[in-house]
Design a protein around this motif. Sequence first.
Motif, short mmCIF file in Angstrom:
data_model
loop_
_atom_site.label_atom_id
_atom_site.label_comp_id
_atom_site.label_asym_id
_atom_site.label_seq_id
_atom_site.Cartn_x
_atom_site.Cartn_y
_atom_site.Cartn_z
N GLU A 1 77.80 70.89 76.38
CA GLU A 1 77.24 69.91 75.52
C GLU A 1 76.88 68.90 76.24
OE1 GLU A 1 78.97 67.43 71.90
OE2 GLU A 1 80.04 68.98 72.61
N VAL A 2 77.69 68.25 77.16
CA VAL A 2 77.17 67.14 77.70
C VAL A 2 75.96 67.13 78.40
CG1 VAL A 2 77.65 65.27 79.64
CG2 VAL A 2 79.25 66.05 77.93
N VAL A 3 75.82 68.47 79.29
CA VAL A 3 74.58 68.61 80.11
C VAL A 3 73.19 68.48 79.25
CG1 VAL A 3 73.55 70.11 81.39
CG2 VAL A 3 75.90 69.61 82.03
N SER A 4 73.80 69.47 78.27
CA SER A 4 72.47 69.60 77.26
C SER A 4 72.01 68.12 76.63
CB SER A 4 72.92 70.46 76.01
OG SER A 4 71.72 70.61 75.10
N ASP A 5 73.09 67.27 76.40
CA ASP A 5 72.63 66.00 75.58
C ASP A 5 72.12 65.24 76.71
OD1 ASP A 5 73.91 66.68 73.20
OD2 ASP A 5 75.88 65.71 73.50
N LYS B 1 69.28 52.62 91.61
CA LYS B 1 69.53 52.62 90.10
C LYS B 1 69.88 54.01 89.64
CE LYS B 1 69.30 48.19 88.72
NZ LYS B 1 68.45 47.58 89.52
N LEU B 2 70.94 54.33 89.02
CA LEU B 2 71.00 55.63 88.32
C LEU B 2 71.17 55.54 86.81
CD1 LEU B 2 73.91 56.97 90.90
CD2 LEU B 2 71.31 57.14 91.10
N TYR B 3 70.67 56.56 86.06
CA TYR B 3 70.94 56.81 84.64
C TYR B 3 71.96 57.76 84.63
CZ TYR B 3 70.27 57.24 79.70
OH TYR B 3 70.20 57.30 78.32
N LEU B 4 73.12 57.45 83.71
CA LEU B 4 74.16 58.01 83.69
C LEU B 4 74.45 58.74 82.43
CD1 LEU B 4 76.96 55.77 85.42
CD2 LEU B 4 75.26 57.51 86.37
N SER B 5 75.13 59.90 82.41
CA SER B 5 75.66 60.39 81.26
C SER B 5 76.86 59.95 80.53
CB SER B 5 76.01 61.93 81.66
OG SER B 5 77.06 61.98 82.43
N ARG B 6 77.47 60.26 79.72
CA ARG B 6 78.53 59.81 79.21
C ARG B 6 79.65 60.18 80.07
NH1 ARG B 6 77.82 63.50 74.76
NH2 ARG B 6 79.35 65.17 74.80
N ASP B 7 80.95 59.58 80.05
CA ASP B 7 81.92 59.90 81.02
C ASP B 7 82.37 61.42 80.88
OD1 ASP B 7 84.77 60.19 82.20
OD2 ASP B 7 85.06 57.91 82.02
N ILE B 8 82.56 62.27 81.82
CA ILE B 8 82.84 63.50 81.70
C ILE B 8 84.30 64.15 82.55
CG2 ILE B 8 80.40 64.27 81.34
CD1 ILE B 8 80.29 65.20 84.12
N LYS B 9 84.77 62.99 83.18
CA LYS B 9 86.10 63.41 83.72
C LYS B 9 87.06 64.10 83.07
CE LYS B 9 89.04 60.36 85.41
NZ LYS B 9 89.82 59.20 86.06
N THR C 1 82.92 62.25 87.23
CA THR C 1 83.02 61.28 86.48
C THR C 1 81.62 60.96 85.41
OG1 THR C 1 84.60 60.28 87.90
CG2 THR C 1 83.57 59.15 85.58
N TYR C 2 80.70 61.28 86.12
CA TYR C 2 79.44 61.15 85.43
C TYR C 2 78.32 61.99 85.92
CZ TYR C 2 81.07 56.60 84.12
OH TYR C 2 81.91 55.58 83.67
N LEU C 3 77.50 62.43 85.08
CA LEU C 3 76.01 63.01 85.88
C LEU C 3 75.19 61.95 85.87
CD1 LEU C 3 75.89 66.20 83.50
CD2 LEU C 3 76.71 66.19 85.63
#
Length: 274
Positions: free
Chosen positions: A152-156, A135-143, A190-192
């Motif tokens: 900004e995505v990494v910080s969020d 199981k992974l917790y994902l960031s929003r789509d970053i592709k 695509t995701y972190l």
Amino acid sequence: MKQDKPKYFTTAEFAKLCKVNKQTLIYYDNIGLLSPMLKNAKGYRYYSIHQLKLFNVIDLFKDLGMSLNEIQEYTKKKSPELFLSLMYRQKAEVTKRREAAERNERILETKIALLEQASNLNFNEITLEYFPESKLYLSRDIKDITEDNFVEVVSDFIDELFLNQLDTGNPIGGITMREEVLNGEFTNYTYLYMEQPHPKGGYPFFETVKGDFLIGYHIGEERTIDCTYNRLFDEMARLKLSLGKYVFEEYIYDTVVKNREGDYVTKIKLHVVR
């Protein structure tokens, strides 16, 4: 019948009972936090045995992080109801701190295990390994995201992990889909993600496929990572395997343990099918 006089303690005696120095008691008296039961004409202070309990409560409050001003506010308005309310609040704080300490301990255990495991790896070796679902917790789509938006995505994402208590101590990794990898866009993630060995309820988690993964390690800067991917593709061809759904990347050694970017080690994990 002769009545026994109550026993009083000098400042030195009471300080010994409280396991502090005399100056602490004198300071508490000066600020009105804990004054002696008696003061004689010469200014000598005398304390009652009953005041030991109050000192112990003050000491407890200090250990729990209350300031002397906050404790003083209570001592001015003492009542059973206020004391009980204060105890409930402090108990909740202790519980919160204990849970935070337990989370930090689990994070430390994970990081220790990962580093000990890394110390036994051969970073020049490519291996084929089977992995179950995870199981992974994902960031929003970053592709195809811009560099400014990536920051900004990494910080969020880091904020989300912290606020939702989802930081497990595992590294933050990147997922790249099959199409981007085959097109040579190895770092067009695509995701972190962060792995969740014990997923918390109430959160959406991505479940990886179980199956075979080709594992390799890139030593050095990101701009040369294509060399390591080409080695992995050669091994994939030798084993008559095809690239599966996605590729995972995560640092083994980064700025936490290495000063030079040229010494960083990135784990590359390719899902493969026969």
